[in-house]
Structures are given as C-alpha cells and as structure tokens.
Design an enzyme around this catalytic site. Structure first.
Site, PDB file in Angstrom:
ATOM      1  N   GLU A  36     -21.809 -17.745 -21.439  1.00  0.00           N
ATOM      2  CA  GLU A  36     -22.626 -18.771 -20.874  1.00  0.00           C
ATOM      3  C   GLU A  36     -21.958 -19.989 -20.418  1.00  0.00           C
ATOM      4  O   GLU A  36     -21.083 -20.436 -21.185  1.00  0.00           O
ATOM      5  CB  GLU A  36     -23.661 -19.143 -21.802  1.00  0.00           C
ATOM      6  N   ASP A  39     -18.869 -19.048 -15.817  1.00  0.00           N
ATOM      7  CA  ASP A  39     -18.673 -18.606 -14.393  1.00  0.00           C
ATOM      8  C   ASP A  39     -18.091 -19.708 -13.581  1.00  0.00           C
ATOM      9  O   ASP A  39     -17.157 -19.645 -12.698  1.00  0.00           O
ATOM     10  CB  ASP A  39     -19.917 -18.001 -14.004  1.00  0.00           C
ATOM     11  N   GLY A 122     -37.978 -20.221 -14.190  1.00  0.00           N
ATOM     12  CA  GLY A 122     -37.539 -21.050 -15.291  1.00  0.00           C
ATOM     13  C   GLY A 122     -37.705 -20.141 -16.742  1.00  0.00           C
ATOM     14  O   GLY A 122     -37.495 -20.793 -17.517  1.00  0.00           O
ATOM     15  N   SER A 126     -32.769 -15.592 -13.758  1.00  0.00           N
ATOM     16  CA  SER A 126     -31.809 -15.524 -12.212  1.00  0.00           C
ATOM     17  C   SER A 126     -33.123 -15.316 -11.069  1.00  0.00           C
ATOM     18  O   SER A 126     -32.638 -14.383 -10.141  1.00  0.00           O
ATOM     19  CB  SER A 126     -30.716 -14.810 -12.213  1.00  0.00           C
ATOM     20  N   SER A 128     -33.835 -17.378  -8.898  1.00  0.00           N
ATOM     21  CA  SER A 128     -33.481 -17.710  -7.433  1.00  0.00           C
ATOM     22  C   SER A 128     -32.395 -16.962  -6.962  1.00  0.00           C
ATOM     23  O   SER A 128     -32.323 -16.472  -5.819  1.00  0.00           O
ATOM     24  CB  SER A 128     -33.215 -19.202  -7.584  1.00  0.00           C
ATOM     25  N   GLU A 160     -27.422 -22.161  -3.040  1.00  0.00           N
ATOM     26  CA  GLU A 160     -27.870 -23.009  -4.429  1.00  0.00           C
ATOM     27  C   GLU A 160     -26.883 -24.064  -4.113  1.00  0.00           C
ATOM     28  O   GLU A 160     -27.794 -25.242  -4.412  1.00  0.00           O
ATOM     29  CB  GLU A 160     -27.406 -22.096  -5.504  1.00  0.00           C
ATOM     30  N   ASP A 172     -24.622 -15.172 -11.497  1.00  0.00           N
ATOM     31  CA  ASP A 172     -26.034 -14.656 -11.230  1.00  0.00           C
ATOM     32  C   ASP A 172     -26.099 -13.637  -9.968  1.00  0.00           C
ATOM     33  O   ASP A 172     -26.754 -12.621  -9.877  1.00  0.00           O
ATOM     34  CB  ASP A 172     -27.005 -15.748 -11.108  1.00  0.00           C
ATOM     35  N   TYR A 221     -27.479 -29.627 -15.906  1.00  0.00           N
ATOM     36  CA  TYR A 221     -26.786 -28.345 -15.497  1.00  0.00           C
ATOM     37  C   TYR A 221     -25.376 -28.987 -14.868  1.00  0.00           C
ATOM     38  O   TYR A 221     -24.422 -28.716 -15.468  1.00  0.00           O
ATOM     39  CB  TYR A 221     -27.429 -27.477 -14.652  1.00  0.00           C
TER      40      TYR A 221
END
Length: 360
Positions: A36, A39, A122, A126, A128, A160, A172, A221
């Site tokens: 996590e 990436d 949410g 993933s 989106s 994104e 993702d 984020y």
C-alpha cells in the site's frame, strides 16, 4: 456475477438507445493484498481482481458525439470528443471526458455507451480505475484503436492525474486491466513487469466494508505522496524504491518523513515476503505480513481510522492463527482484506456483525 452485470448493461442500453449494443465490456475492481502506498514510489505491489466491477455496453453512432448514460446514477452526458474536459472535477463526467481526451479520439467519433456497475464508491476497491478502464475498452473496441491493456491503464492513470486531481500510482489501473481472477498479480511499478501467482486452493480471500466512505482529493492522499517525494530528494534518490533502512538512518529526514519512508521500505519487503508465502502455501507467513502491514499503515503512514482498526482487530480475534486482516486501498476508510483458511470462512461470516464478501 460479471455475466449478470453484462446482461443488465446490455438490457439497459437497449432501453436507453432503442437498439441492441454492438458489444459489452466488463472490468473488475481490485483488492490489494499487500503493497500500500508504494506504487507511486516505484515499488512492488500484490493486488488481485474482485468479482464486482463495471460493465459498459456500446455501439457506433451516426452523430459525431460521445453519448453516455450512467445507469446507476440516472444521469447522462453528450459531448463532442473534441470538447475540452473539465479538470479536477471529481464527478463521473470528468472521468469520461478525461478518458476521451487521453485516448485522443477522432474529432468525428460517434459512440453511444451505457455504464452499469456494482462497485461501491469509496470502498477502496478501485471503482474509478474500473470505470476508466472499462470506458477505455469500450471506446477501443468501438473505434478500433488497437490499444493494449497497459496503454489503457496509463490513459486511466493520466485521467486521474489531469482531470480528477488525484496523484495516484499505476497499480489500480494495471491490476484491473491485466489481472486474472483467482490470481495475485506481483507488479513492479517501476517497469510494469508482472508475475501472476495462483492462490492455494485451501485459502480464501474476502473483503469487509468498514462503512466509512473515504475520499482521495481532500489533500491527505496527495500530501502522503509529497512527503515521500521530499524524503527521496533528501536521500538523493529518484524514488524511495531505492532506499533501505540504513540510508534512512543516515539521512537528515524529519520525524514525519522518516516514518513515511520507513513504511515504504518495509512494505516493499513485505510484498516480496507475501509472494513467497503464496508460492509456498505458507498461511502463517502470510498472516504475519498482513498484520505487520496494517500496523505500519496505522502508525507510520497514518492512513487508517479507528473504526477500520477495530474491524481489523475483531477479525484477527476471530481467526487467531487461521488468517489475518488489514486495511486495503488508500486508507481513511473503505474496506479491509482478509486472507484466511477456506474452512474458517463460514465461521467468520457468522461471527462478524457485517457482510463478508469472498473474492476467492
């Protein structure tokens, strides 16, 4: 589940546009087993696809517009492919217009599309990325663009960044574009090298939604990414992928930068350990990796929330040595992932006070 979604998308397309679709594509969501927030640090990740996802039915049209219906929202959009997108607008329309812009469609492209999905927004699965890659596949098929999975994933990532304002990594998008059901995807986010691992048949993977809907564009984020990049610059590195514990100890990092960088360094190691555990069918080793990973996200990267922590603890108390849970996704809510003995799944489903959704 994907067959039902595909059938329903095609039915709704016909009801909306008055004719049968020429095709329907399906793109799953993903759950990340471990890896996590690494990436965008050029690290290693270990996601796998889930059963839920996004279906897009499509047909070529004689008008020079993109006409799209978001069936689940009851909303539509209709625009020329040459019409500029709306940057940093997090509505679904911005993702559509962003993908159209990033794919570089002909100015006279005419396509009718209907989107139908069952990934809750949410939830950390993933939604989106699934949405964007499904749009890309539909437009690719409709217009014969000849794009491969990685090209579609990169276009989705650019969408994104440029049109939603989320400085995400590539995990993702590649996971949903190139992953295979029932397999963990070891992805090197620096060069996009991939290796697929079949999960042991006596293991199960499940998702539990915490009920806390998280958002990525409230600054948290993007601030984590900025903190990692600042730490890498102080270390004289292109990214934290090239750091190790020794280099962190000898660098002039602030306490906050040190915590963020330490999570990244150790998390990349955990991905390697998890891949080895899967290959060796070593659930005990996998359990240790997951528990260490959650503690690191909670204490070093500080992206968990109390409700998620309590949910992870509840699952771990139920399973004992038969598996473990951790938060999955960017954090601040969303879902947890559980890897456990398949024989223990019914007990977990009975004992927990919320739905447990098997992925594998």
């Amino acid at each position: 589940m994907s067959e039902t979604l595909i059938h329903e998308a095609a039915r709704r397309f016909t009801a909306t546009f008055g004719d049968l679709p020429a095709g329907t594509v399906f793109v799953p969501g993903r759950v990340n087993l471990i890896g996590e927030h690494v990436d965008y640090n050029d690290g290693l990740v270990l996601p796998m696809t889930v059963r839920e996802g996004t279906a897009v039915s499509w047909a070529r049209a004689d008008h020079a517009h993109i006409s799209i219906r978001a069936a689940d929202l009851g909303e539509s959009d209709h625009f020329a492919s040459s019409e500029p997108p709306r940057p940093h607008d997090t509505s679904w329309r911005s993702y559509v217009r962003g993908m159209v812009a990033e794919l570089g469609l002909p100015a006279d492209a005419g396509v009718d599309m209907l989107v139908h999905g069952n990934l809750p927004r949410g939830s950390g699965l993933s939604s989106s990325a699934s949405f964007c890659v499904a749009l890309g596949r539909a437009l690719n098929d409709a217009l014969g663009l000849g794009l491969d999975a990685i090209s579609l994933a990169k276009a989705a990532q650019r969408t994104e960044h440029e049109w939603a304002g989320v400085a995400c990594g590539i995990m993702d998008q590649v996971a949903v574009a190139a992953g295979n059901a029932g397999r963990a995807l070891l992805l090197d986010c620096r060069d996009l090298a991939m290796q697929q691992f079949a999960l042991p048949p006596d293991w199960a993977v499940a998702i539990v939604d915490s009920g806390v809907t998280r958002g990525l564009v409230d600054g948290e984020y993007n601030s984590r990414r900025e903190q990692c990049e600042k730490a890498a610059r102080k270390l004289g590195l292109a990214s934290l992928r090239d750091a190790d514990r020794g280099s962190l100890d000898n660098a002039n990092l602030s306490a906050l930068e040190y915590k963020r960088a330490l999570h990244v360094v150790d998390e990349i190691t955990r991905v390697r350990r998890a891949s080895e555990a899967i290959a060796a069918s070593d659930l005990e080793a996998m359990t240790c990796v997951l528990r260490e990973g959650h503690v690191s996200l909670r204490d070093l990267f500080e992206v968990s929330v109390p409700l998620v922590d309590r949910l992870v603890e509840a699952v771990d108390d139920i399973l004992k040595e038969r598996g473990a849970a951790r938060m999955t996704g960017a954090g601040f809510g969303g879902s947890i992932v559980v890897v456990l003995e398949r024989a223990a799944l019914p007990e977990l489903q009975q004992a927990l006070d919320r739905p447990v959704r098997p992925v594998f």
